[in-house]
Design an enzyme around this catalytic site. Structure first.
Site, PDB file in Angstrom:
ATOM      1  N   CYS A   1     -16.289   1.541   0.628  1.00 39.53           N
ATOM      2  CA  CYS A   1     -14.995   0.677   0.927  1.00 39.53           C
ATOM      3  C   CYS A   1     -14.534   0.970   2.516  1.00 39.53           C
ATOM      4  O   CYS A   1     -14.254  -0.102   3.171  1.00 39.53           O
ATOM      5  CB  CYS A   1     -13.990   0.870  -0.102  1.00 39.53           C
ATOM      6  SG  CYS A   1     -13.486   2.725   0.079  1.00 39.53           S
TER       7      CYS A   1
ATOM      8  N   ARG B   1     -13.526  -8.852   2.224  1.00 38.34           N
ATOM      9  CA  ARG B   1     -12.019  -8.511   1.721  1.00 38.34           C
ATOM     10  C   ARG B   1     -11.239  -9.791   2.119  1.00 38.34           C
ATOM     11  O   ARG B   1     -10.370 -10.240   1.402  1.00 38.34           O
ATOM     12  CB  ARG B   1     -11.624  -7.396   2.609  1.00 38.34           C
ATOM     13  CG  ARG B   1     -12.132  -5.996   2.402  1.00 38.34           C
ATOM     14  CD  ARG B   1     -11.676  -5.496   0.951  1.00 38.34           C
ATOM     15  NE  ARG B   1     -10.399  -5.481   0.746  1.00 38.34           N
ATOM     16  CZ  ARG B   1      -9.667  -4.637   1.166  1.00 38.34           C
ATOM     17  NH1 ARG B   1     -10.232  -3.329   1.733  1.00 38.34           N
ATOM     18  NH2 ARG B   1      -8.336  -4.302   0.923  1.00 38.34           N
TER      19      ARG B   1
ATOM     20  N   ARG C   1       0.849  -1.140  -0.185  1.00 35.59           N
ATOM     21  CA  ARG C   1      -0.064   0.138   0.077  1.00 35.59           C
ATOM     22  C   ARG C   1       0.854   1.151  -0.058  1.00 35.59           C
ATOM     23  O   ARG C   1       1.578   1.401   0.832  1.00 35.59           O
ATOM     24  CB  ARG C   1      -0.904  -0.015   1.156  1.00 35.59           C
ATOM     25  CG  ARG C   1      -1.687   1.332   1.382  1.00 35.59           C
ATOM     26  CD  ARG C   1      -2.677   1.329   2.410  1.00 35.59           C
ATOM     27  NE  ARG C   1      -3.796   0.878   1.910  1.00 35.59           N
ATOM     28  CZ  ARG C   1      -5.380   0.515   2.421  1.00 35.59           C
ATOM     29  NH1 ARG C   1      -5.403   1.538   3.285  1.00 35.59           N
ATOM     30  NH2 ARG C   1      -6.076  -0.003   1.935  1.00 35.59           N
TER      31      ARG C   1
ATOM     32  N   ASP D   1     -17.276   6.936  -1.656  1.00 35.18           N
ATOM     33  CA  ASP D   1     -16.012   6.892  -0.961  1.00 35.18           C
ATOM     34  C   ASP D   1     -15.724   8.267  -0.389  1.00 35.18           C
ATOM     35  O   ASP D   1     -16.267   9.223  -0.899  1.00 35.18           O
ATOM     36  CB  ASP D   1     -14.817   6.559  -1.883  1.00 35.18           C
ATOM     37  CG  ASP D   1     -13.459   6.242  -1.221  1.00 35.18           C
ATOM     38  OD1 ASP D   1     -13.473   6.211  -0.315  1.00 35.18           O
ATOM     39  OD2 ASP D   1     -12.389   6.217  -1.915  1.00 35.18           O
TER      40      ASP D   1
ATOM     41  N   GLN E   1     -10.083  -4.158  -3.240  1.00 36.27           N
ATOM     42  CA  GLN E   1     -11.368  -3.748  -2.676  1.00 36.27           C
ATOM     43  C   GLN E   1     -12.582  -3.966  -3.859  1.00 36.27           C
ATOM     44  O   GLN E   1     -13.833  -4.422  -3.378  1.00 36.27           O
ATOM     45  CB  GLN E   1     -11.561  -1.980  -2.490  1.00 36.27           C
ATOM     46  CG  GLN E   1     -13.056  -1.490  -2.037  1.00 36.27           C
ATOM     47  CD  GLN E   1     -13.191  -2.019  -0.499  1.00 36.27           C
ATOM     48  OE1 GLN E   1     -12.439  -2.056   0.263  1.00 36.27           O
ATOM     49  NE2 GLN E   1     -14.340  -2.734  -0.407  1.00 36.27           N
TER      50      GLN E   1
ATOM     51  N   HIS F   1      -7.384   0.819  -6.363  1.00 37.29           N
ATOM     52  CA  HIS F   1      -7.555  -0.189  -5.193  1.00 37.29           C
ATOM     53  C   HIS F   1      -8.362  -1.261  -5.674  1.00 37.29           C
ATOM     54  O   HIS F   1      -9.451  -1.698  -5.352  1.00 37.29           O
ATOM     55  CB  HIS F   1      -8.239   0.613  -4.164  1.00 37.29           C
ATOM     56  CG  HIS F   1      -8.500   0.006  -2.737  1.00 37.29           C
ATOM     57  ND1 HIS F   1      -7.648  -1.163  -2.384  1.00 37.29           N
ATOM     58  CD2 HIS F   1      -9.107   0.334  -1.795  1.00 37.29           C
ATOM     59  CE1 HIS F   1      -7.935  -1.462  -1.215  1.00 37.29           C
ATOM     60  NE2 HIS F   1      -8.691  -0.632  -0.812  1.00 37.29           N
TER      61      HIS F   1
HETATM   62  N1  NVA Z   1      -9.988   6.608  -1.513  1.00 40.19           N
HETATM   63  C1  NVA Z   1      -9.658   6.306  -0.414  1.00 40.19           C
HETATM   64  C2  NVA Z   1      -9.681   4.562   0.132  1.00 40.19           C
HETATM   65  C3  NVA Z   1      -9.564   4.313   1.449  1.00 40.19           C
HETATM   66  C4  NVA Z   1      -9.668   2.694   1.429  1.00 40.19           C
HETATM   67  C5  NVA Z   1      -8.230   6.699   0.178  1.00 40.19           C
HETATM   68  O1  NVA Z   1      -7.348   6.582  -0.741  1.00 40.19           O
HETATM   69  O2  NVA Z   1      -7.860   7.077   1.113  1.00 40.19           O
HETATM   70  N1   CP Z   2     -11.316  -0.132   2.692  1.00 37.80           N
HETATM   71  C1   CP Z   2     -10.097  -0.339   2.992  1.00 37.80           C
HETATM   72  O1   CP Z   2      -8.966  -0.489   2.039  1.00 37.80           O
HETATM   73  O2   CP Z   2      -9.936  -0.025   4.150  1.00 37.80           O
HETATM   74  P1   CP Z   2      -8.497   0.135   5.050  1.00 37.80           P
HETATM   75  O3   CP Z   2      -7.974   1.422   4.654  1.00 37.80           O
HETATM   76  O4   CP Z   2      -8.951   0.133   6.406  1.00 37.80           O
HETATM   77  O5   CP Z   2      -7.748  -0.859   4.738  1.00 37.80           O
END
Ligand code: NVA
Ligand code: CP
Length: 300
Positions: free
Chosen positions: A259, A287, A104, A219, A134, A131
């Site tokens: 998500c 997930r 990540r 989101d 997800q 992502h």
């Molecule tokens: N768009 C959000 C998704 C979090 C799971 C982010 O990148 O923070």
């Molecule tokens: N939806 C998701 O990826 O959640 P986290 O940021 O908690 O991993």
């Protein structure tokens, strides 16, 4: 055969993705029945997190554990990555020791570079651009609740962000129609959108975009790394909250997904998030099962 990575949904064929979704549903049933299945015994997944996470970390770590393997949490704070060791070097070193790497991070280019130098499977656990993990859980959830998503209408309400980009790729791979309602200035990347041809289109008015939709998704307005833009984004997105009135525009059987983490009163009202059409908790739980299917596909 050369090693397979999962950086975007386009790395797997539509057939492979559909098989994976059905495998996730099967693995979930087996898990509920207490079946022990350990295809990754003695295997290790390295998990590199340069951003926060609850769901992704817990689901990958638990999934590896259930599969008889081991997951290693690596934060830039206490690895040499955080002190500037090049990703090319880290990728080659980890390849000598572990059986898969989950990352990540911020720039999508970084994970592409990592995968170029990595001889074990690399999984994208979120970048600024995509992502995909997800989406596996989201599609699994839709299939469980409503059957095939092929030919359905999905409405994305909000930012043209990493999740929106993955929904565009999902529209291509799973063959559904995607309506994207985002304020001007917050569109998805035009190149990513263009790849979807007529499967994805921008409809500025969220109430219009929601009409007859089978799935409404949103989101956060400010993603990780955009915290300083929060106030400006709250202004830009104020007409883009998913409300009960918006859900009423959609099909009677429409589902609501997010998500998570969710900001009640911003991108979604409490009423919708906690309401009968919301499947966000099942979606979060999936997930685990969807990623177990992915780990099995890539690493077993
Ligand atoms: N768009 C959000 C998704 C979090 C799971 C982010 O990148 O923070
Ligand atoms: N939806 C998701 O990826 O959640 P986290 O940021 O908690 O991993």
């Amino acid at each position: 055969m050369s090693v397979r990575h999962f950086l975007t949904l386009l790395d797997l064929s539509p057939d492979e993705l559909n098989t994976l979704i059905h495998r996730a549903i099967e693995l979930k049933t087996d898990w509920r029945n207490g079946k022990i299945f350990e295809p990754l015994k003695n295997k290790t997944l390295a998990m590199v997190f340069e951003k926060s996470s609850t769901r992704t970390r817990v689901s990958f770590e638990t999934g590896m554990n259930q599969f008889g393997g081991h997951a290693l949490f690596l934060s830039p704070r206490d690895t040499q990555l955080g002190r500037g060791e090049p990703v090319e070097d880290t990728a080659r070193v980890l390849s000598q020791m572990v059986d898969g790497v989950m990352i990540r991070t911020f720039e999508h280019k970084k994970i592409e570079c990592f995968s170029d130098y990595c001889s074990v499977p690399v999984i994208n656990a979120l970048t600024d651009q995509y992502h995909p993990c997800q989406l596996l859980a989201d599609i699994q959830t839709f299939v469980e609740q409503r059957g095939s998503i092929k030919g359905a209408t999905v409405s994305w309400i909000g930012d043209g962000n990493n999740m929106c980009h993955s929904y565009i790729n999902a529209a291509i791979q799973f063959d559904f129609q995607l309506n994207i309602a985002c304020p001007e200035g917050f569109d998805p990347d035009p190149e990513i959108l263009a790849r979807a041809g007529n499967r994805a289109r921008i409809i500025r008015d969220p109430m219009e975009a929601a009409i007859d939709s089978h799935l409404i998704v949103t989101d956060v307005w400010a993603s990780m790394g955009q915290e300083e833009e929060q106030t400006q984004r709250e202004m830009a997105f104020r007409d883009y909250q998913v409300t009960q009135q918006m859900m009423a525009q959609a099909d009677n059987d429409a589902l609501f997904m997010h998500c998570l983490p969710a900001h009640r009163g911003e991108e979604v009202s409490t009423e919708v998030l906690e309401g009968p059409q919301s499947v966000v908790w099942v979606e979060a739980g999936n997930r685990l099962h969807a990623q177990k299917a992915l780990l099995e596909f890539l690493m077993a």
